[in-house]
Write a protein that holds these residues in place. Structure first.
Motif, PDB file in Angstrom:
ATOM      1  N   LEU A 160       0.830  -1.207   0.000  1.00  0.00           N
ATOM      2  CA  LEU A 160       0.000   0.000   0.000  1.00  0.00           C
ATOM      3  C   LEU A 160       0.866   1.259   0.000  1.00  0.00           C
ATOM      4  O   LEU A 160       0.613   2.206  -0.749  1.00  0.00           O
ATOM      5  CB  LEU A 160      -0.919  -0.010   1.221  1.00  0.00           C
ATOM      6  N   THR A 161       1.923   1.234   0.821  1.00  0.00           N
ATOM      7  CA  THR A 161       2.819   2.393   0.919  1.00  0.00           C
ATOM      8  C   THR A 161       3.512   2.682  -0.398  1.00  0.00           C
ATOM      9  O   THR A 161       3.564   3.825  -0.866  1.00  0.00           O
ATOM     10  CB  THR A 161       3.871   2.158   2.014  1.00  0.00           C
ATOM     11  N   GLN A 162       4.051   1.623  -1.031  1.00  0.00           N
ATOM     12  CA  GLN A 162       4.778   1.812  -2.291  1.00  0.00           C
ATOM     13  C   GLN A 162       3.843   2.233  -3.422  1.00  0.00           C
ATOM     14  O   GLN A 162       4.201   3.059  -4.265  1.00  0.00           O
ATOM     15  CB  GLN A 162       5.517   0.527  -2.671  1.00  0.00           C
ATOM     16  N   SER A 165       2.980   5.847  -2.976  1.00  0.00           N
ATOM     17  CA  SER A 165       4.168   6.639  -3.292  1.00  0.00           C
ATOM     18  C   SER A 165       4.315   6.849  -4.796  1.00  0.00           C
ATOM     19  O   SER A 165       4.610   7.958  -5.266  1.00  0.00           O
ATOM     20  CB  SER A 165       5.413   5.946  -2.733  1.00  0.00           C
ATOM     21  N   VAL A 166       4.095   5.793  -5.575  1.00  0.00           N
ATOM     22  CA  VAL A 166       4.217   5.886  -7.034  1.00  0.00           C
ATOM     23  C   VAL A 166       3.033   6.634  -7.643  1.00  0.00           C
ATOM     24  O   VAL A 166       3.192   7.401  -8.602  1.00  0.00           O
ATOM     25  CB  VAL A 166       4.361   4.478  -7.650  1.00  0.00           C
ATOM     26  N   LEU A 167       1.836   6.417  -7.103  1.00  0.00           N
ATOM     27  CA  LEU A 167       0.646   7.070  -7.652  1.00  0.00           C
ATOM     28  C   LEU A 167       0.693   8.589  -7.501  1.00  0.00           C
ATOM     29  O   LEU A 167      -0.006   9.309  -8.227  1.00  0.00           O
ATOM     30  CB  LEU A 167      -0.610   6.518  -6.962  1.00  0.00           C
ATOM     31  N   HIS A 168       1.496   9.090  -6.559  1.00  0.00           N
ATOM     32  CA  HIS A 168       1.628  10.532  -6.371  1.00  0.00           C
ATOM     33  C   HIS A 168       2.600  11.159  -7.366  1.00  0.00           C
ATOM     34  O   HIS A 168       2.773  12.387  -7.378  1.00  0.00           O
ATOM     35  CB  HIS A 168       2.078  10.846  -4.941  1.00  0.00           C
ATOM     36  N   LEU A 169       3.244  10.345  -8.196  1.00  0.00           N
ATOM     37  CA  LEU A 169       4.203  10.855  -9.172  1.00  0.00           C
ATOM     38  C   LEU A 169       3.521  11.149 -10.495  1.00  0.00           C
ATOM     39  O   LEU A 169       2.473  10.584 -10.818  1.00  0.00           O
ATOM     40  CB  LEU A 169       5.323   9.828  -9.386  1.00  0.00           C
TER      41      LEU A 169
END
Length: 315
Positions: A160-162, A165-169
């Motif tokens: 979930l964290t990773q 993190s990627v979806l915010h890029l």
């Protein structure tokens, strides 16, 4: 590519997974190799599950954890290999953004769940060798179920964290993922937004979910070795060490290749052929080798397999 403000550029809707080559022709030889590996992985781990479930003698904590390892390995290899096989067979490297994130999420889930499960298995061996009289009391049914749930929960949190993190890029192009599956570090390389926070989160995850369990395993084996060396006879020492040999071999393969891949300089995310080959070792080869290692080096598993198959000639 400089990660500057690129709001006027169109965000990518799909990625091109390079694989092992940018060649646009199907790579049938590699397809056949990885297909064989995948079939051996699935069949081997299903066989381990069948043997453990059908033999009352194997209904112990060690084999309970081994069964969970087989389940993880089946799903873990299925996250990356089928898509890789499709790419090798058709040379169609296109993957939608949502499919890429889904693959990344499941990969990060099971890679971390396996890290913690291997640590739990090391603790199991430590208790069995250092506290044999209290082994079943310490590793009770309730305790081992909680341990496994904790392993899966840690995998879920990391996934979930990773993914977040990627979806915010932002991804403005290029869209070529220089790997044979979607993972965090190759996507950082493609992002046109600031990845410093994502990199920090990823490094913390590597420390907690990778190096943390690995350190725990080393400490456990350090105490196991200390206890074994106190055994007076060489035969006794060898017999005790043999109960840990399979697990230690799996740990060497998994962590040795995994650490090399993820400790690679994060500033460049260089995915050269050597790094990809090492990634193959822990993502594809290790799930195949685990049932082989545990069956070939474990007399109880071989005996249970002989009984299950009704073949007296299996030695």
């Amino acid at each position: 590519m400089e990660k500057a403000d690129q709001k006027n550029q169109t965000l990518v809707s799909f990625f091109l997974v390079v694989g092992f080559s940018e060649d646009k022709e199907p790579q049938l030889c590699l397809f056949l190799v990885f297909l064989c590996i995948y079939l051996i992985t699935v069949i081997g781990n299903i066989l381990i599950l069948f043997v453990i479930s059908s033999s009352q003698r194997l209904h112990t904590p060690m084999y309970f954890f081994l069964a969970n390892l087989s389940i993880i390995d089946i799903i873990f290899s299925s996250v990356t290999v089928p898509k890789l096989l499709f790419i090798l067979a058709t040379a169609q490297k296109k993957m939608s953004f949502s499919d890429c994130i889904t693959q990344l999420s499941f990969f990060q889930f099971f890679v971390v769940a396996e890290c913690y499960l291997l640590a739990v298995m090391a603790y199991d061996r430590y208790v069995a060798i250092c506290f044999p009289l209290n082994y079943m009391l310490i590793i009770s049914k309730e305790v081992r179920i909680r341990m496994v749930i904790a392993c899966w929960a840690c995998g879920f949190v990391n996934s979930l964290t990773q993914a977040i993190s990627v979806l915010h890029l932002d991804f403005c192009g290029p869209n070529k993922v220089d790997h044979f599956f979607c993972d965090v570090t190759p996507l950082f390389k493609l992002s046109c937004s600031d990845t410093r926070l994502g990199e920090a989160v990823f490094l913390i995850a590597v420390a907690l979910a990778g190096m943390g369990p690995f350190t725990f395993i080393l400490v456990s084996y350090g105490r196991i070795i200390t206890a074994v060396l106190k055994i007076s006879t060489s035969k006794g020492r060898l017999k005790t060490f043999s109960t840990c040999a399979s697990h230690f071999t799996v740990v060497e393969l998994y962590y040795g290749s995994g650490i090399f891949s993820y400790i690679w300089p994060s500033s460049t995310y260089a995915m050269d052929k050597d790094v990809k080959l090492v990634a193959v070792l822990y993502t594809i080869m290790t799930p195949m080798l685990n049932p082989i290692i545990y069956s070939l080096r474990n007399r109880e598993v071989k005996q249970a397999l002989k009984k299950a198959l009704g073949n007296k000639r299996i030695k």
